[in-house]
Scaffold this active site. Structure first.
Site, PDB file in Angstrom:
ATOM      1  N   MET A 174      48.866-110.501 -30.310  1.00  0.00           N
ATOM      2  CA  MET A 174      48.505-109.123 -29.593  1.00  0.00           C
ATOM      3  C   MET A 174      48.137-109.323 -28.305  1.00  0.00           C
ATOM      4  O   MET A 174      47.850-107.786 -27.354  1.00  0.00           O
ATOM      5  CB  MET A 174      46.401-109.087 -30.478  1.00  0.00           C
ATOM      6  CG  MET A 174      45.985-108.557 -30.043  1.00  0.00           C
ATOM      7  SD  MET A 174      44.010-108.453 -30.638  1.00  0.00           S
ATOM      8  CE  MET A 174      44.155-108.577 -32.285  1.00  0.00           C
ATOM      9  N   TYR A 177      53.540-117.230 -33.995  1.00  0.00           N
ATOM     10  CA  TYR A 177      52.387-116.781 -35.091  1.00  0.00           C
ATOM     11  C   TYR A 177      53.565-117.273 -36.538  1.00  0.00           C
ATOM     12  O   TYR A 177      55.002-116.754 -35.958  1.00  0.00           O
ATOM     13  CB  TYR A 177      51.790-115.607 -35.511  1.00  0.00           C
ATOM     14  CG  TYR A 177      50.792-115.732 -35.064  1.00  0.00           C
ATOM     15  CD1 TYR A 177      49.564-116.582 -35.813  1.00  0.00           C
ATOM     16  CD2 TYR A 177      50.076-114.940 -33.471  1.00  0.00           C
ATOM     17  CE1 TYR A 177      48.101-116.372 -34.613  1.00  0.00           C
ATOM     18  CE2 TYR A 177      48.851-114.931 -33.281  1.00  0.00           C
ATOM     19  CZ  TYR A 177      48.062-115.147 -33.651  1.00  0.00           C
ATOM     20  OH  TYR A 177      47.158-115.956 -33.057  1.00  0.00           O
ATOM     21  N   LYS A 230      51.982 -83.047 -24.393  1.00  0.00           N
ATOM     22  CA  LYS A 230      51.007 -83.607 -25.768  1.00  0.00           C
ATOM     23  C   LYS A 230      50.705 -85.134 -26.086  1.00  0.00           C
ATOM     24  O   LYS A 230      51.675 -85.709 -24.880  1.00  0.00           O
ATOM     25  CB  LYS A 230      51.510 -82.819 -26.789  1.00  0.00           C
ATOM     26  CG  LYS A 230      52.986 -83.621 -27.845  1.00  0.00           C
ATOM     27  CD  LYS A 230      53.648 -83.557 -28.818  1.00  0.00           C
ATOM     28  CE  LYS A 230      55.205 -83.899 -28.855  1.00  0.00           C
ATOM     29  NZ  LYS A 230      55.756 -83.197 -29.995  1.00  0.00           N
ATOM     30  N   ARG A 258      58.049 -78.292 -41.819  1.00  0.00           N
ATOM     31  CA  ARG A 258      56.831 -79.172 -41.219  1.00  0.00           C
ATOM     32  C   ARG A 258      56.034 -77.894 -41.472  1.00  0.00           C
ATOM     33  O   ARG A 258      54.981 -77.595 -42.039  1.00  0.00           O
ATOM     34  CB  ARG A 258      56.767 -79.917 -40.012  1.00  0.00           C
ATOM     35  CG  ARG A 258      56.133 -80.479 -39.462  1.00  0.00           C
ATOM     36  CD  ARG A 258      56.208 -81.612 -38.779  1.00  0.00           C
ATOM     37  NE  ARG A 258      56.526 -81.025 -37.257  1.00  0.00           N
ATOM     38  CZ  ARG A 258      56.666 -81.641 -36.707  1.00  0.00           C
ATOM     39  NH1 ARG A 258      56.906 -82.698 -36.236  1.00  0.00           N
ATOM     40  NH2 ARG A 258      57.270 -80.889 -34.880  1.00  0.00           N
TER      41      ARG A 258
HETATM   42  C1  LIG Z   1      57.178 -82.896 -29.341  1.00  0.00           C
HETATM   43  C2  LIG Z   1      57.683 -80.845 -28.902  1.00  0.00           C
HETATM   44  C3  LIG Z   1      58.347 -80.259 -28.699  1.00  0.00           C
HETATM   45  C4  LIG Z   1      59.109 -81.855 -27.670  1.00  0.00           C
HETATM   46  O1  LIG Z   1      60.185 -83.072 -27.989  1.00  0.00           O
HETATM   47  P1  LIG Z   1      61.040 -83.562 -27.455  1.00  0.00           P
HETATM   48  O2  LIG Z   1      62.375 -84.050 -28.557  1.00  0.00           O
HETATM   49  O3  LIG Z   1      60.201 -84.939 -26.697  1.00  0.00           O
HETATM   50  O4  LIG Z   1      61.563 -83.211 -26.097  1.00  0.00           O
HETATM   51  C5  LIG Z   1      58.774 -79.212 -28.353  1.00  0.00           C
HETATM   52  N1  LIG Z   1      58.874 -78.585 -29.059  1.00  0.00           N
HETATM   53  C6  LIG Z   1      57.724 -78.311 -30.379  1.00  0.00           C
HETATM   54  C7  LIG Z   1      56.988 -77.972 -30.980  1.00  0.00           C
HETATM   55  C8  LIG Z   1      57.059 -80.523 -30.679  1.00  0.00           C
HETATM   56  O5  LIG Z   1      55.872 -80.115 -31.374  1.00  0.00           O
END
Ligand SMILES: *Cc1c(COP(=O)(O)O)cnc(C)c1O
Length: 367
Positions: free
Chosen positions: A311, A263, A39, A133
């Site tokens: 930046m 800054y 992802k 969640r």
């Molecule tokens: C992002 C995610 C993972 C991977 O988690 P890591 O901590 O990056 O290994 C696995 N399962 C779900 C549902 C996730 O959203």
């Protein structure tokens, strides 16, 4: 991504390291299939080169429909799981057209399936075991099972899953989540007359909790070479950083004791100092909250950040690094400087730094 070829900022992506990390997960859970989590553009590494390099994965997991379609349209034939399922009937139709696996975590999604009866897609029923969640609470799972039964002819297409809230740092909660999940799984199997495959473990789960391995593991961060247990110095997994974010020194200046840099004038020289200006700033993904003193590698040596991240630039105190000069190579994180260490200095996680590398970086894939 349109970044000019002479941009000093480069994200070197080591695909051999990616595959070596993948093998660490394979060896840690030899009886499980692997859904490589790609992802967010493969945690910022570039989803297509990463997915192609992980041809040995049994499937891929993404968060958004667009990410899944990109993989399919690029010709990847493996299973692709939409970790949050679909958000509308229009998405459901697209997901079916692209042969995507759907996570089903909410009644609204069940209703979509009931409105557009099943067309043979593979479903992963998400059970909420304490993360609060996504997912059905265990007590609601039998009801979901009954509704699905009237919807699907082939129960073997259903798998169960859950997600850990703190597999990296809390044994008690992780054990509790595992138990709650396995109980729901047993009940499902007893009611349905068939034992569904299941998936529970993220990177930390795979490496620390063998009981959670199940049929499918879902490593993400560890594939990219960052320890999933950033807060624990006692665990080492021999993972290799995949991304090295590099830039170069573009100016050197000398400041007198008492003068400030950057800054807000937050850093002040306590002695006559040499300051290297590096072409990498928060627009490139260097976290703005990185404090003075945070490590930067110049010519392979650690030197402390001096003053605020701007930046497009940072300033680094190279008073004790006489070899630093205009053109010197700089590593913001990666080989020689763990991204977890930089993230900790900025009060965040490797996940956020890796995903946040800006569009000005030129991505170079090494194999
Ligand atoms: C992002 C995610 C993972 C991977 O988690 P890591 O901590 O990056 O290994 C696995 N399962 C779900 C549902 C996730 O959203």
């Amino acid at each position: 991504m349109g970044a000019p070829a002479n941009s000093p900022l480069r994200a070197l992506i080591d695909l051999a390291a990616l595959r070596a990390n993948f093998e660490i997960f394979r060896r840690a859970a030899p009886r499980s299939k692997i859904l490589a989590v790609v992802k967010a553009n493969a945690y910022g590494h570039g989803v297509l080169p990463v997915a192609r390099a992980l041809g040995a994965a049994d499937g891929f997991a993404v968060a958004r429909l667009e990410e899944a379609i990109e993989l399919r349209e690029a010709g990847l034939a493996q299973r692709i799981v939409l970790l949050e399922g679909v958000f509308s009937i229009a998405q459901l139709r697209l997901a079916r057209a692209h042969r995507l696996d759907l996570v089903l975590h909410d009644n609204s999604q069940l209703e979509m399936l009931e409105a557009e009866p099943a067309a043979g897609e593979e479903l992963w029923i998400k059970i909420d075991t304490g993360m609060n969640r996504l997912g059905f609470r265990p007590e609601h799972v039998p009801g979901v099972q009954a509704r699905l039964r009237s919807l699907l002819q082939t129960p073997s297409r259903v798998r169960l899953m859950s997600h850990f809230a703190r597999a990296d740092d809390d044994a008690a909660m992780t054990a509790q989540q595992t138990e709650a999940f396995l109980a729901a799984h047993s009940l499902w199997a007893a009611t349905g007359g068939e034992v569904p495959e299941f998936s529970l473990a993220n990177s930390a789960g795979v490496l620390l909790w063998p009981k959670s391995h199940g049929d499918w593991i879902r490593p993400g961060i560890g594939l990219y070479g960052a320890s999933p247990c950033a807060s624990r110095a006692d665990v080492e997994f021999a993972l290799t950083p995949v991304m090295t974010l590099q830039s170069a020194v573009i100016a050197i200046r000398c400041v007198a004791a008492g003068e400030s840099v950057g800054y807000g004038a937050t850093w002040r020289a306590s002695r006559p100092s040499r300051i290297a200006i590096v072409a990498a700033g928060y627009a490139d993904g260097v976290p703005r909250h990185l404090p003075s003193g945070a490590p930067v590698l110049i010519e392979g040596q650690r030197a402390p950040l001096a003053g605020r991240v701007s930046m497009d630039m940072i300033a680094v105190d190279v008073t004790d690094l006489p070899q630093a000069k205009v053109g010197s190579p700089v590593v913001l994180w990666g080989r020689g400087l763990p991204v977890n260490e930089v993230a900790a200095a900025a009060g965040t996680l490797a996940y956020e730094l890796l995903c946040g590398v800006g569009r000005r970086a030129v991505f170079e894939y090494l194999d």
